[in-house]
Scaffold this active site. Structure first.
Site, PDB file in Angstrom:
ATOM      1  N   GLY A  48       0.908  -1.244  -0.005  1.00 58.19           N
ATOM      2  CA  GLY A  48      -0.043   0.058   0.140  1.00 58.19           C
ATOM      3  C   GLY A  48       0.810   1.281   0.001  1.00 58.19           C
ATOM      4  O   GLY A  48       0.116   2.308  -0.003  1.00 58.19           O
ATOM      5  N   HIS A  49       2.041   1.235   0.025  1.00 57.21           N
ATOM      6  CA  HIS A  49       2.980   2.512   0.012  1.00 57.21           C
ATOM      7  C   HIS A  49       4.057   2.343  -0.909  1.00 57.21           C
ATOM      8  O   HIS A  49       5.317   2.231  -0.516  1.00 57.21           O
ATOM      9  CB  HIS A  49       3.614   2.498   1.470  1.00 57.21           C
ATOM     10  CG  HIS A  49       4.253   3.882   1.988  1.00 57.21           C
ATOM     11  ND1 HIS A  49       5.363   4.360   1.601  1.00 57.21           N
ATOM     12  CD2 HIS A  49       3.506   4.888   2.375  1.00 57.21           C
ATOM     13  CE1 HIS A  49       5.548   5.436   2.227  1.00 57.21           C
ATOM     14  NE2 HIS A  49       4.351   5.952   2.560  1.00 57.21           N
ATOM     15  N   PHE A  50       3.935   2.664  -2.239  1.00 56.82           N
ATOM     16  CA  PHE A  50       2.905   2.940  -2.984  1.00 56.82           C
ATOM     17  C   PHE A  50       2.785   1.601  -3.814  1.00 56.82           C
ATOM     18  O   PHE A  50       3.692   1.255  -4.431  1.00 56.82           O
ATOM     19  CB  PHE A  50       2.855   4.130  -3.401  1.00 56.82           C
ATOM     20  CG  PHE A  50       2.879   5.265  -2.383  1.00 56.82           C
ATOM     21  CD1 PHE A  50       2.128   5.746  -1.940  1.00 56.82           C
ATOM     22  CD2 PHE A  50       4.299   5.986  -2.178  1.00 56.82           C
ATOM     23  CE1 PHE A  50       2.163   6.712  -0.985  1.00 56.82           C
ATOM     24  CE2 PHE A  50       4.413   6.920  -1.277  1.00 56.82           C
ATOM     25  CZ  PHE A  50       3.254   7.189  -0.511  1.00 56.82           C
ATOM     26  N   VAL A  55       7.926   2.618  -1.871  1.00 54.60           N
ATOM     27  CA  VAL A  55       8.778   3.462  -0.827  1.00 54.60           C
ATOM     28  C   VAL A  55       8.656   3.221   0.456  1.00 54.60           C
ATOM     29  O   VAL A  55       7.653   2.851   0.986  1.00 54.60           O
ATOM     30  CB  VAL A  55       8.587   5.026  -0.938  1.00 54.60           C
ATOM     31  CG1 VAL A  55       9.634   5.796  -0.219  1.00 54.60           C
ATOM     32  CG2 VAL A  55       8.724   5.459  -2.573  1.00 54.60           C
TER      33      VAL A  55
END
Length: 148
Positions: A48-50, A55
């Site tokens: 989810g990041h990203f 990252v």
């Protein structure tokens, strides 16, 4: 003194998915530590990041520095964490992020003890990738024994 993953697990209460130290290159109890975090695309936070530009979250880089600091403190105290021992993050000052940390990077963590008083430890930490500073901060942590 070096530490492999077994030694790290003996000196930190953290476990998957929050264990962020893979190897200790050198620890001088109560003085400094150099440790490694290998950043893999398989880390759970990259989902989810990203999704299209993975990252490592800055707070997790700071957490990795704090975990390295904890090893320094536990070794200085001659203690190993148990079910009643918790190592808390109590402050962060001057946190700066200089470059993104992405899958395939190896974080080199360098943490120095600035001072220790009444159970509060103050550190200066840096996270580097290929010799370049990715993040730096002054950290404060404390070790507490919980009541059973």
């Amino acid at each position: 003194m070096e530490m492999d993953i077994k030694g790290i697990l003996d000196h930190l209460p953290h476990r998957y998915p929050m264990l962020l130290i893979d190897r200790v290159i050198d620890v001088k109890p109560g003085e400094s530590i150099r440790a490694i975090k290998n950043v893999s695309f398989n880390e759970p936070f990259f989902t989810g990041h990203f999704p299209h530009h993975p990252v490592m979250p800055g707070v997790l880089i700071l957490e990795a520095m704090a975990q390295a600091a904890a090893i320094t403190s536990f070794t200085a105290a001659g203690k190993k964490p148990d079910d009643n021992t918790v190592y808390y993050f109590v402050g962060i000052d001057g946190a700066r992020f200089k470059r993104p940390v992405v899958p395939g990077d190896q974080l080199s963590l360098e943490v120095n003890v600035e001072r220790s008083s009444r159970g509060i430890w103050k550190y200066n930490g840096k996270a580097l990738v290929d010799g370049q500073v990715a993040a730096e901060a002054d950290l404060m942590c404390t070790m507490r024994v919980l009541e059973p």
